[in-house]
Design an enzyme around this catalytic site. Structure first.
Site, PDB file in Angstrom:
ATOM      1  CE1 TYR A  37      11.291   8.579  -5.765  1.00 33.98           C
ATOM      2  CE2 TYR A  37      11.712  10.898  -6.193  1.00 33.98           C
ATOM      3  CZ  TYR A  37      10.843   9.836  -6.128  1.00 33.98           C
ATOM      4  OH  TYR A  37       9.505  10.015  -6.424  1.00 33.98           O
ATOM      5  CB  THR A  97       5.411  15.794  -1.619  1.00 27.08           C
ATOM      6  OG1 THR A  97       6.667  16.471  -1.775  1.00 27.08           O
ATOM      7  CG2 THR A  97       4.504  16.666  -0.761  1.00 27.08           C
ATOM      8  CD  GLU A  98       7.352  12.753  -6.673  1.00 30.09           C
ATOM      9  OE1 GLU A  98       8.375  12.138  -7.055  1.00 30.09           O
ATOM     10  OE2 GLU A  98       6.728  13.549  -7.373  1.00 30.09           O
ATOM     11  CG  ASN A  99      11.048   8.080   0.263  1.00 32.32           C
ATOM     12  OD1 ASN A  99      10.833   7.271   1.167  1.00 32.32           O
ATOM     13  ND2 ASN A  99      12.236   8.194  -0.307  1.00 32.32           N
TER      14      ASN A  99
END
Length: 474
Positions: free
Chosen positions: A305, A378-380
């Site tokens: 992030y 896998t997350e952004n």
């Protein structure tokens, strides 16, 4: 008169077969907290502690995905997603964290997986996204070694029922947060504040990963993939001053190498052990643990992030800790003498600076440090102050710009040899954002929590076009 054609927009493509998806977590979206045999998790308990979660919010209803999953899958299909990364609720599948599986809990995931497959969407399951059964926390939680063995039993129960249809499994999501926010700073469940417990929890989470990997391998088809997802930090020293460089070394050890070295090399970094010697003697590490932790995995998930900027203490320039994590207590064990400073750049609603170069830095570092290891983002994603206009539309140009910048960084890393095979946007839906409750919106689909109405934001339509073409407009 000659009319010249306007130049076509420059477009940059992603590799053929690149996986495009979105991600969620069970406690953040499912709701149905007391239905069909589910028992409380540490987040059910923590969210009821006065002052622990903004506005006293809980995940009791959340986005009501438990009852609306068919509509949500239809939305995914409308957006053209190729894969959906979701987590399984441990207390829904194995109430209390011990004993046999709960048939009703597994039935829900049966229905969800079948619905995804019917729409041509690949299910990607995470076993643990922070919802430890409360009974296991009452018995000591992650600082206690037995919790790792309970996790392996849970992994076996889930894989034996769902493994024939889920091709990719992730053991843990962001164990750094589980250990250091849950047991160090106390801003996440279960809200404990002991740095020694945080380091013990960290080790037992990694042991759970190793034991869980073995349990999955024993149940899953040979072609199934097993992975781990880490929220690694792009750590930057404020300057080239030796004190700042040493601060960056110490934080890199506590954020990155404390996970990468045991998982991929079967050892803990000597400097991290030395840095934390005043906190713990590491006696919770038993013979054979590191061999278990370093069982081979098929891919590594990266959640990113914002970068982390650090410097040595400067008595003449006091600064509050600005590491992106709320709370009065530091989540970083043995961090005396380190200042955490904000990076430059525009900020999201979380107060996090926007800096896509940090994602590029992480992916190319892993290219070099872990050659041949397949990577997935896998997350952004980003939270902004989204709202519906009078027509009902939700315009979020800041999120579109954020996604464009970070996908550009992913594409640049791929061009420079990073083996990145997919991207999962965080998040599909606005949801319960942990200690922030419902005050922060990360979704590309707006959720009116009073009515549960779903409205795709402009970013959802933009992302759908990227997914459709496999290209990123300039």
């Amino acid at each position: 008169m000659t009319v010249e054609a306007l130049p076509s927009p420059v477009r940059t493509g992603f590799p053929t077969g690149f996986v495009w998806g979105a991600a969620t977590a069970a406690y953040q979206i499912e709701g149905a907290a007391g239905e069909d045999g589910r028992t409380p998790s540490i987040w059910d308990t923590f969210s009821r502690v006065p002052g622990a979660v903004r506005n006293g919010d809980t995940g009791d209803i959340a986005a009501d995905h438990y009852h609306r999953y068919r509509d949500d899958v239809a939305l995914m299909a409308e957006l053209g997603l190729g894969a959906y990364r979701f987590s399984l609720s441990w207390p829904r599948i194995q109430p209390g964290g011990r004993g046999p599986a709960n048939p009703a809990g597994l039935d829900f995931y049966d229905r969800l997986v079948d619905e995804l497959l019917a729409h041509g969407i690949t299910p990607v399951a995470t076993l643990y996204h922070w919802d430890l059964p409360q009974e296991l926390e009452s018995a000591g939680g992650w600082p206690v070694r037995d919790t790792a063995y309970r996790f392996a039993e849970y992994a076996q129960l889930a894989a034996s029922r769902l493994g024939d249809r889920i091709p990719t499994w992730t053991t843990l999501n962001e164990p750094w947060c589980s250990a250091f926010l849950g047991y160090g700073s106390g801003v996440h469940a279960p809200g404990r504040t002991d740095p020694a417990d945080a380091l013990a929890a960290h080790h037992h989470l990694l042991l759970a990963h190793g034991l869980g990997t073995a349990a999955l391998r024993a149940e899953l088809p040979a072609a199934a993939q097993v992975s781990l997802t880490l929220n690694l930090a792009a750590v930057r020293p404020l300057s080239t001053d030796p004190g700042d460089l040493d601060a960056a070394r110490r934080v890199d050890g506590l954020a990155n190498r404390i996970f990468l070295d045991p998982v991929f090399h079967g050892r803990y970094p000597a400097d991290v052990l030395a840095d934390t010697a005043a906190v713990t003697d590491w006696s919770f590490v038993h013979d054979g643990d590191l061999a278990e932790i370093s069982r081979p995995i098929d891919s590594l998930g990266i959640n990113y992030y914002t970068p982390t900027v650090v410097a040595a203490d400067d008595p003449g320039a006091p600064a509050p800790r600005q590491d992106g994590h709320q709370g009065e207590r530091s989540p970083w064990p043995a961090d005396a003498g380190i200042r955490f400073l904000p990076a430059e750049g525009n900020r999201t609603a979380m107060g996090w600076p926007v800096d896509a170069d940090g994602l590029y830095e992480l992916l190319t570092r892993l290219r070099d440090d872990l050659p041949g290891t397949p990577l997935l983002v896998t997350e952004n994603g980003a939270a902004y102050e989204d709202y519906s206009d009078p027509s009902g539309a939700v315009h979020d140009p800041e999120r579109v710009a954020y996604l464009h910048g970070h996908l550009s960084a992913v594409r640049r890393a791929i061009a420079d040899g990073a083996p990145v095979n997919g991207y999962f946007l965080w998040s599909l839906l606005d949801n319960f954002e942990w200690a922030y409750g419902y005050s922060k919106r990360f979704g590309i689909v707006h959720v009116d929590f009073a009515s549960q109405r779903r409205t795709p934001k402009d970013s959802a339509r933009w992302y759908a076009e990227v997914v459709r073409t496999g290209e990123l407009p300039d």
